[in-house]
Design a protein around this motif. Structure first.
Motif, PDB file in Angstrom:
ATOM      1  N   TRP A  87       0.792  -1.230   0.000  1.00 18.52           N
ATOM      2  CA  TRP A  87       0.000   0.000   0.000  1.00 18.52           C
ATOM      3  C   TRP A  87       0.822   1.277   0.000  1.00 18.52           C
ATOM      4  O   TRP A  87       0.296   2.328  -0.372  1.00 18.52           O
ATOM      5  CB  TRP A  87      -0.947   0.012   1.207  1.00 18.52           C
ATOM      6  N   GLN A  88       2.071   1.243   0.413  1.00 15.46           N
ATOM      7  CA  GLN A  88       2.827   2.484   0.526  1.00 15.46           C
ATOM      8  C   GLN A  88       3.053   3.137  -0.837  1.00 15.46           C
ATOM      9  O   GLN A  88       2.804   4.338  -1.022  1.00 15.46           O
ATOM     10  CB  GLN A  88       4.178   2.219   1.206  1.00 15.46           C
ATOM     11  N   LYS A  89       3.497   2.381  -1.810  1.00 12.78           N
ATOM     12  CA  LYS A  89       3.756   2.950  -3.135  1.00 12.78           C
ATOM     13  C   LYS A  89       2.476   3.323  -3.877  1.00 12.78           C
ATOM     14  O   LYS A  89       2.391   4.420  -4.451  1.00 12.78           O
ATOM     15  CB  LYS A  89       4.588   1.975  -3.961  1.00 12.78           C
ATOM     16  N   PRO A  90       1.429   2.468  -3.919  1.00 12.60           N
ATOM     17  CA  PRO A  90       0.212   2.871  -4.636  1.00 12.60           C
ATOM     18  C   PRO A  90      -0.469   4.107  -4.077  1.00 12.60           C
ATOM     19  O   PRO A  90      -1.129   4.842  -4.816  1.00 12.60           O
ATOM     20  CB  PRO A  90      -0.695   1.638  -4.510  1.00 12.60           C
ATOM     21  N   LEU A  91      -0.333   4.361  -2.762  1.00 11.19           N
ATOM     22  CA  LEU A  91      -0.993   5.514  -2.155  1.00 11.19           C
ATOM     23  C   LEU A  91      -0.133   6.767  -2.164  1.00 11.19           C
ATOM     24  O   LEU A  91      -0.562   7.816  -1.669  1.00 11.19           O
ATOM     25  CB  LEU A  91      -1.393   5.185  -0.711  1.00 11.19           C
ATOM     26  N   THR A  92       1.075   6.677  -2.706  1.00 14.21           N
ATOM     27  CA  THR A  92       1.955   7.832  -2.786  1.00 14.21           C
ATOM     28  C   THR A  92       1.666   8.611  -4.066  1.00 14.21           C
ATOM     29  O   THR A  92       1.538   8.027  -5.144  1.00 14.21           O
ATOM     30  CB  THR A  92       3.426   7.395  -2.766  1.00 14.21           C
ATOM     31  N   SER A  93       1.533   9.908  -3.929  1.00 10.26           N
ATOM     32  CA  SER A  93       1.261  10.778  -5.071  1.00 10.26           C
ATOM     33  C   SER A  93       2.264  11.924  -5.080  1.00 10.26           C
ATOM     34  O   SER A  93       3.158  12.012  -4.236  1.00 10.26           O
ATOM     35  CB  SER A  93      -0.172  11.314  -5.006  1.00 10.26           C
ATOM     36  N   ASN A  94       2.076  12.831  -6.049  1.00 11.98           N
ATOM     37  CA  ASN A  94       2.969  13.990  -6.136  1.00 11.98           C
ATOM     38  C   ASN A  94       2.771  14.939  -4.964  1.00 11.98           C
ATOM     39  O   ASN A  94       3.681  15.682  -4.596  1.00 11.98           O
ATOM     40  CB  ASN A  94       2.722  14.733  -7.453  1.00 11.98           C
ATOM     41  N   LYS A  95       1.580  14.925  -4.381  1.00 13.88           N
ATOM     42  CA  LYS A  95       1.280  15.851  -3.288  1.00 13.88           C
ATOM     43  C   LYS A  95       1.494  15.240  -1.909  1.00 13.88           C
ATOM     44  O   LYS A  95       1.601  15.973  -0.928  1.00 13.88           O
ATOM     45  CB  LYS A  95      -0.168  16.329  -3.409  1.00 13.88           C
ATOM     46  N   HIS A  96       1.505  13.930  -1.828  1.00 15.57           N
ATOM     47  CA  HIS A  96       1.649  13.289  -0.510  1.00 15.57           C
ATOM     48  C   HIS A  96       2.488  12.027  -0.651  1.00 15.57           C
ATOM     49  O   HIS A  96       2.195  11.176  -1.492  1.00 15.57           O
ATOM     50  CB  HIS A  96       0.286  12.939   0.077  1.00 15.57           C
ATOM     51  N   LYS A  97       3.504  11.914   0.173  1.00 16.01           N
ATOM     52  CA  LYS A  97       4.332  10.722   0.223  1.00 16.01           C
ATOM     53  C   LYS A  97       3.882   9.872   1.414  1.00 16.01           C
ATOM     54  O   LYS A  97       4.056  10.242   2.574  1.00 16.01           O
ATOM     55  CB  LYS A  97       5.810  11.085   0.374  1.00 16.01           C
ATOM     56  N   THR A  98       3.267   8.746   1.112  1.00 18.03           N
ATOM     57  CA  THR A  98       2.731   7.880   2.158  1.00 18.03           C
ATOM     58  C   THR A  98       3.866   7.258   2.966  1.00 18.03           C
ATOM     59  O   THR A  98       4.830   6.725   2.401  1.00 18.03           O
ATOM     60  CB  THR A  98       1.863   6.777   1.546  1.00 18.03           C
TER      61      THR A  98
END
Length: 545
Positions: free
Chosen positions: A436-447
């Motif tokens: 889940w860490q990589k799929p939920l990481t975006s340009n605006k938020h680093k999970t």
């Protein structure tokens, strides 16, 4: 043949039952010098009786029975009263039982340490470890030192097992830590007089169990609805009474700000309320604590808790990471972080934990959701033999207030009517970061890893697998090149059939006549087909099944 890591069985999630009792406290303000002297005399006298009774209870060991309990109570009645004797013997038995539980935890810790040292001694020197087991020792010198330590641990384990089999416990009224401080006054920053005040205050006994049907729920320590506190004096101190029937009425009055109405309703109905008076030497204050049991509230069914989703919470050394999930296990919105600082005094640490939990519970109450949290237990994790030289990591685990946070969260959530779901903590951090860490990481938020663990905890509480189904290769996606993440189970009826057209995100509607026969193609194959038009109900789709 290489070793294969065996995953332990994950326990089922469950709804945590509510607390079984309530305790409130208020300060005894305005005590006179005579009041404080009477409290010290009564507490000291009953404390000496409690010390004598504890020695007798420890001497009985496992041979103690109801007849012996009654005999102990009769021996104390002549020097106090029957009710004081009952409170003393019950407190003594509870203290002995607590020492037995601590002894069992110590045996478990020693067993874990012995097993870890034996495992590492059996490996070659310098052998690398894995995520699940430590490797060999770094040098022959360390191997030799640990072989000697293994003998020490085995001797301690043998003694503890012998004591447990014989029913022997070692307990100190007032606390072993405070007792040992007497030999290190300079390091503790105390004088002998200051230490003596603390020691005497910790060994006093001023607590009485409640009795239903008696006036105001307690005959020994009685508090009236207007806050008047009176004490039934023991027989040797009856000459100090300032009220009829051998009672002493304190000048101070109490008014419980928290749960005061519940307390007043109980004592008005003559229902049992237990009281305890103690002195805080550091603040030079006296406090009165009232407590009573509450009926067990039937836990909400797990299926009901899962209906609208919940909030997964991952506990860490300095914060709580939380993420809201819907009923399908999909993360909703942005994660939340509730920080706390565990440095400083015990009161400061407790306040920090309480404030973090208040923010978490208010967030859950606004959305009407339950909270899922790990059922943590670091009994076998804090041993230094398991983590070797990782001293800072051991200190990190030991410093986490797991028991205090669990007790605080349980009581505060019950007050707000928020259900708690306890889940097995196995692999939540590892699998959460993996899936889940990589799929939920975006340009605006680093999970973070902790936020991904909160998602894993929430999914386990909802009954979904933690693993997230990945997108198939492009040539194997639905309709040739259409994107599809959700895949049906092999036994799902119609899994190979065409899918209905999902309305667009803007209008959320389908034009008339569009996709009327998309969901059912049996018209093209045989007569007697079903109705051409079917009703589709749009719902959020799970990311995994």
């Amino acid at each position: 043949m290489g070793g294969v890591a065996v995953l332990r069985e994950v326990a089922a999630s469950f709804v945590v039952p509510g607390p079984a009792g309530v305790a409130i406290r208020d300060r005894l303000k305005g005590l006179t010098i005579a009041d404080e002297e009477v409290l010290r005399l009564v507490g000291g006298h009953l404390g000496s009786l409690a010390s004598r009774d504890l020695r007798a209870r420890c001497a009985d060991g496992l041979d103690h029975d109801a007849e012996r309990w009654a005999q102990r109570k009769r021996e104390l009645t002549g020097e106090s009263s029957s009710r004081w004797a009952g409170s003393v013997t019950k407190a003594t038995h509870d203290q002995w039982a607590l020492a037995r539980r601590g002894q069992a935890a110590h045996v478990q810790s020693l067993e874990a340490g012995v097993a870890a040292v034996r495992h590492r001694l059996a490996l070659p020197i310098g052998a690398k470890g894995t995520k699940h087991a430590a490797g060999g020792y770094r040098s022959e010198r360390e191997w030799f030192a640990k072989s000697r330590r293994l003998r020490v641990l085995e001797d301690r384990l043998e003694r503890e097992r012998a004591d447990r089999a014989a029913g022997r416990v070692r307990v100190v009224r007032g606390g072993k830590r405070l007792l040992n401080t007497r030999h290190h006054l300079e390091e503790a920053g105390l004088t002998e007089g200051e230490w003596r005040r603390r020691w005497e205050a910790s060994r006093r006994f001023l607590q009485a169990d409640g009795e239903s049907g008696k006036r105001y729920g307690n005959e020994t320590l009685r508090v009236s609805p207007d806050g008047e506190v009176s004490i039934k004096l023991p027989a040797p101190l009856a000459h100090l009474a300032n009220a009829p029937h051998g009672r002493y009425v304190l000048t101070a009055r109490v008014a419980f700000a928290h749960r005061g109405e519940q307390w007043r309703d109980r004592i008005t109905a003559n229902r049992a309320v237990a009281y305890r008076i103690h002195e805080d030497v550091d603040r030079d204050r006296w406090y009165l604590t009232a407590s009573w049991s509450i009926p067990a509230v039937q836990a909400v069914p797990l299926a009901t808790v899962r209906a609208n989703g919940l909030i997964g919470v991952d506990m860490n050394a300095d914060h709580l990471a939380a993420w809201r999930l819907d009923a399908h296990g999909n993360p909703v919105g942005a994660p939340r972080r509730f920080d706390y600082d565990l440095s400083g005094t015990a009161q400061h640490r407790d306040a920090q934990v309480r404030h973090a939990l208040i923010r978490l519970l208010h967030w859950a109450a606004r959305h009407g959701l339950a909270i899922a949290i790990e059922d943590l237990d670091f009994t076998a994790e804090t041993t230094r033999e398991k983590h070797g030289r990782r001293k800072r990591f051991r200190q990190l685990i030991s410093g986490m207030p797991v028991a205090r946070l669990r007790a605080r969260l349980l009581s505060m959530a019950a007050e707000l009517g928020i259900p708690l779901v306890a889940v097995d903590p196995a692999y939540t951090s590892q699998w959460g970061a993996q899936h889940w860490q990589k799929p939920l990481t975006s340009n605006k938020h680093k999970t973070t890893r902790h936020e991904a663990a909160a998602v894993a905890i929430g999914r386990r509480a909802l009954g979904h697998p933690i693993r997230r189904r990945t997108t198939p290769p492009r040539t194997h996606q639905s309709d040739g090149y259409g994107h599809r993440t959700v895949q049906a189970e092999p036994g799902t009826p119609g899994r190979e059939g065409p899918h209905p057209r999902i309305p667009g995100p803007r209008t959320r509607c389908v034009p008339p006549g569009r996709g009327a026969k998309v969901g059912d193609q049996n018209t093209h194959h045989r007569s007697g087909c079903s109705a051409e038009h079917e009703t589709w109900q749009q719902d959020s789709l799970p990311l995994s099944l």
